[in-house]
Design a protein around this motif. Structure first.
Motif, mmCIF file in Angstrom:
data_model
loop_
_atom_site.group_PDB
_atom_site.id
_atom_site.type_symbol
_atom_site.label_atom_id
_atom_site.label_comp_id
_atom_site.label_asym_id
_atom_site.label_seq_id
_atom_site.Cartn_x
_atom_site.Cartn_y
_atom_site.Cartn_z
ATOM 1 N N GLY A 386 0.781 -1.225 0.000
ATOM 2 C CA GLY A 386 0.000 0.000 0.000
ATOM 3 C C GLY A 386 0.816 1.280 0.000
ATOM 4 O O GLY A 386 0.249 2.369 0.106
ATOM 5 N N ALA A 387 2.140 1.149 -0.106
ATOM 6 C CA ALA A 387 2.976 2.343 -0.124
ATOM 7 C C ALA A 387 4.311 1.996 -0.770
ATOM 8 O O ALA A 387 4.720 0.820 -0.787
ATOM 9 N N PHE A 388 5.006 3.008 -1.278
ATOM 10 C CA PHE A 388 6.302 2.773 -1.891
ATOM 11 C C PHE A 388 7.274 2.234 -0.838
ATOM 12 O O PHE A 388 7.401 2.774 0.264
ATOM 13 N N GLY A 389 7.953 1.163 -1.204
ATOM 14 C CA GLY A 389 8.903 0.561 -0.285
ATOM 15 C C GLY A 389 8.298 -0.404 0.708
ATOM 16 O O GLY A 389 9.030 -1.101 1.425
ATOM 17 N N ALA A 390 6.970 -0.468 0.772
ATOM 18 C CA ALA A 390 6.324 -1.416 1.701
ATOM 19 C C ALA A 390 6.471 -2.833 1.168
ATOM 20 O O ALA A 390 6.456 -3.052 -0.049
ATOM 21 N N PRO A 391 6.654 -3.803 2.039
ATOM 22 C CA PRO A 391 6.847 -5.184 1.573
ATOM 23 C C PRO A 391 5.607 -5.731 0.875
ATOM 24 O O PRO A 391 4.472 -5.406 1.248
ATOM 25 N N VAL A 392 5.841 -6.529 -0.155
ATOM 26 C CA VAL A 392 4.761 -7.165 -0.910
ATOM 27 C C VAL A 392 4.654 -8.615 -0.472
ATOM 28 O O VAL A 392 5.661 -9.334 -0.427
ATOM 29 N N ARG A 393 3.456 -9.026 -0.121
ATOM 30 C CA ARG A 393 3.228 -10.429 0.249
ATOM 31 C C ARG A 393 2.869 -11.202 -1.017
ATOM 32 O O ARG A 393 1.899 -10.868 -1.703
ATOM 33 N N ARG A 394 3.656 -12.217 -1.311
ATOM 34 C CA ARG A 394 3.487 -12.950 -2.566
ATOM 35 C C ARG A 394 2.908 -14.339 -2.282
ATOM 36 O O ARG A 394 3.483 -15.119 -1.525
ATOM 37 N N TYR A 395 1.774 -14.612 -2.902
ATOM 38 C CA TYR A 395 1.126 -15.916 -2.804
ATOM 39 C C TYR A 395 0.680 -16.351 -4.196
ATOM 40 O O TYR A 395 0.605 -15.553 -5.135
ATOM 41 N N ALA A 396 0.376 -17.618 -4.306
ATOM 42 C CA ALA A 396 -0.263 -18.146 -5.513
ATOM 43 C C ALA A 396 -1.407 -19.038 -5.066
ATOM 44 O O ALA A 396 -1.317 -19.707 -4.026
ATOM 45 N N ILE A 397 -2.482 -19.027 -5.826
ATOM 46 C CA ILE A 397 -3.620 -19.891 -5.508
ATOM 47 C C ILE A 397 -3.754 -20.966 -6.574
ATOM 48 O O ILE A 397 -3.407 -20.770 -7.738
ATOM 49 N N GLY A 398 -4.225 -22.115 -6.150
ATOM 50 C CA GLY A 398 -4.529 -23.205 -7.063
ATOM 51 C C GLY A 398 -5.974 -23.616 -6.889
ATOM 52 O O GLY A 398 -6.494 -23.652 -5.760
ATOM 53 N N LEU A 399 -6.643 -23.883 -7.986
ATOM 54 C CA LEU A 399 -8.048 -24.266 -7.963
ATOM 55 C C LEU A 399 -8.222 -25.353 -9.004
ATOM 56 O O LEU A 399 -7.582 -25.320 -10.061
ATOM 57 N N GLY A 400 -9.063 -26.332 -8.724
ATOM 58 C CA GLY A 400 -9.244 -27.372 -9.720
ATOM 59 C C GLY A 400 -10.468 -28.232 -9.487
ATOM 60 O O GLY A 400 -11.044 -28.233 -8.393
ATOM 61 N N VAL A 401 -10.852 -28.947 -10.551
ATOM 62 C CA VAL A 401 -11.992 -29.847 -10.491
ATOM 63 C C VAL A 401 -11.630 -31.157 -11.177
ATOM 64 O O VAL A 401 -10.725 -31.209 -12.017
ATOM 65 N N GLU A 402 -12.344 -32.200 -10.807
ATOM 66 C CA GLU A 402 -12.155 -33.466 -11.508
ATOM 67 C C GLU A 402 -12.631 -33.324 -12.948
ATOM 68 O O GLU A 402 -13.504 -32.518 -13.264
ATOM 69 N N ILE A 403 -12.040 -34.118 -13.818
ATOM 70 C CA ILE A 403 -12.255 -33.984 -15.254
ATOM 71 C C ILE A 403 -13.728 -34.150 -15.634
ATOM 72 O O ILE A 403 -14.189 -33.605 -16.635
ATOM 73 N N ALA A 404 -14.484 -34.870 -14.802
ATOM 74 C CA ALA A 404 -15.909 -35.077 -15.098
ATOM 75 C C ALA A 404 -16.692 -33.775 -15.102
ATOM 76 O O ALA A 404 -17.761 -33.682 -15.714
ATOM 77 N N HIS A 405 -16.181 -32.735 -14.416
ATOM 78 C CA HIS A 405 -16.868 -31.441 -14.343
ATOM 79 C C HIS A 405 -16.250 -30.409 -15.274
ATOM 80 O O HIS A 405 -16.589 -29.225 -15.196
ATOM 81 N N ALA A 406 -15.347 -30.833 -16.151
ATOM 82 C CA ALA A 406 -14.613 -29.881 -16.984
ATOM 83 C C ALA A 406 -15.532 -29.035 -17.860
ATOM 84 O O ALA A 406 -15.259 -27.850 -18.098
ATOM 85 N N ASP A 407 -16.628 -29.603 -18.330
ATOM 86 C CA ASP A 407 -17.519 -28.852 -19.225
ATOM 87 C C ASP A 407 -18.189 -27.677 -18.524
ATOM 88 O O ASP A 407 -18.705 -26.767 -19.177
#
Length: 465
Positions: A386-407
């Motif tokens: 939220g400000a210059f020089g403030a630390p950035v929190r880095r995350y990644a999200i994963g989301l998924g479904v079984e292939i039967a629900h792909a459509d």
């Protein structure tokens, strides 16, 4: 192909206890003999189609509850625990399934015992002064205990979800949730202001003043506003839920209360019925849903993993958030997909690549060792300070479904669902794949062959037997 038999003795016993019927009365309701019911409750016989129909008609049971629940999660957790070097051999998976189905309390006690062992081992290794202090017994860490509570609740808390939906919709569909929340706080004589501090939210009960950070996004402020509403207006409901959970420590109870207030906030931002309909109409497009409900992509992804209301379930998703070290900081699976309780996620999973390609949705077709195939989605969700020089929190999200629900998933469009699936696992310690080029440690339940005159991708061969 033979139909898989359905064994759900623990669920039958749980239902019978819930409706407060004797075995004899319960058998009469189901139209079976007392010995037959006894055999089904002890998993000596599968549940017949007639009994399934009777459960639905007599007790309104969502029959999908019979095929989901804790058993597979417990089996996965036990396999990972038993892969610890302290155990010289691992029981067959069939035995683990039997224990998880017939004696889930005993299985959980075993997991608690192994967790206590790991904690003592880790504390000793780090010379933690708290080890055995004043004879205090080791207990699960508050964070782990709360994480497991939500994990085994399918990340769905029915009473709180309904309360949040009622709160969000009681004033009518055209009233913004932020307007409702501010009106609620005004009735409680609470003043709300923006601050320039690093605290996302700070409530002072002495002055009845709520300060929200002006450095964060509007979606984060809105979420924190609803979190405070939950603490002030839903306290009795939160406390009753905590009483039922029976946490081992005040710290775990406090952490869980924050989690329950967060649950209320997310469910109020995205009311169940409306969100379920929109998710289906938009084919689970995270960006479209974030626009419709004025929320963040992470909030949408998390909410998708909670759509497990009996009788109105959504597509079963798994959801995970990892940090740059690969440590799982949030996890939930409404599918067969399970996460490692200790250590990081499989390095072959695309969630790790999201840090390399910020701002992009990464798609992956993946297959776990049990043969189940998934459409996986990953994206970075870095959070600015939220400000210059403030630390950035880095995350990644994963989301998924079984292939039967792909459509039903827009992200599956254009993928060759009959093509190659990336082989991913849960944890190297219990993954049986013999040819993984990213393996960090050998599988402890398999025998190894080491040839000093030969060096492959990894310095050993895994025997299949």
């Amino acid at each position: 192909m033979a139909t898989q038999k359905l064994y759900a003795g623990a669920k039958l016993r749980e239902l019978r206890g819930r409706v407060r019927l004797t075995q004899k009365a319960f058998a009469l309701k189901l139209g079976v003999s007392l010995p037959y019911l006894n055999q089904m409750e002890n998993n000596n016989r599968p549940i017949s189609a007639g009994v399934v129909l009777a459960l639905a008609s007599e007790f309104g049971l969502d029959v999908t509850e019979l095929t989901t629940g804790d058993a597979e999660r417990i089996v996965t957790d036990m396999r990972e625990a038993l892969a610890d070097p302290v155990f010289t051999a691992q029981p067959p998976v069939a035995d683990l399934r039997l224990a998880a189905s017939n004696a889930p309390a005993l299985a959980r006690a075993f997991l608690d015992l192994h967790r206590a062992y790991r904690q003592s081992h880790e504390r000793l290794a780090s010379l933690d002064e708290a080890l055995g202090r004043d004879g205090t017994p080791l207990a699960p860490s508050p964070w782990e205990e709360v994480r497991d509570f939500f994990h085994y609740c399918d990340n769905y808390i029915d009473a709180i979800d309904h309360a949040a939906e009622h709160y969000a919709t009681a004033q009518g569909p055209d009233i913004a949730i932020e307007t409702t929340a501010l009106a609620t706080l005004a009735r409680l004589n609470i003043n709300v202001s923006l601050s320039n501090t690093t605290d996302l939210r700070h409530f002072d009960p002495q002055t009845n003043h709520l300060a929200l950070s002006g450095r964060v996004t509007a979606t984060t402020r809105r979420f924190q506003l609803l979190h405070q509403v939950a603490l002030l207006t839903q306290n009795d409901l939160l406390e009753a839920t905590l009483d039922l959970a029976q946490f081992h420590s005040p710290a775990a109870r406090s952490i869980a209360k924050i989690g329950l207030a967060n649950y209320f906030a997310g469910a109020a931002l995205m009311p169940y019925t409306a969100f379920l309909a929109a998710a289906d109409a938009q084919r689970h497009d995270l960006e479209r849903l974030a626009d419709i409900f004025d929320t963040s992509i992470e909030q949408v992804a998390h909410r998708l993993s909670t759509l497990q209301r009996p009788g109105a379930k959504g597509v079963p998703f798994f959801f995970v958030r990892v940090d740059q070290a690969g440590t799982v900081t949030k996890r939930h699976s409404a599918t067969k997909f399970q996460f490692a309780r200790f250590g990081g996620a499989c390095p072959l999973w695309n969630v790790h690549q999201a840090f390399e390609l910020p701002g992009r949705f990464l798609r992956q077709l993946a297959e776990t060792p049990d043969g189940v195939r998934y459409v996986c989605l990953a994206r970075d969700v870095s959070k600015s300070g939220g400000a210059f020089g403030a630390p950035v929190r880095r995350y990644a999200i994963g989301l998924g479904v079984e292939i039967a629900h792909a459509d039903r998933l827009v992200y599956a469009d254009g993928l060759d669902l009959r093509g190659r699936f990336e082989p991913i696992g849960i944890s190297c310690r219990i993954c049986e794949r013999p040819d993984c080029h990213q393996r960090s440690v050998p599988p402890l339940e398999k025998r190894l062959s080491v040839d000093p005159d030969r060096r492959g991708v990894i310095p050993y061969d895994i025997n299949p037997a």
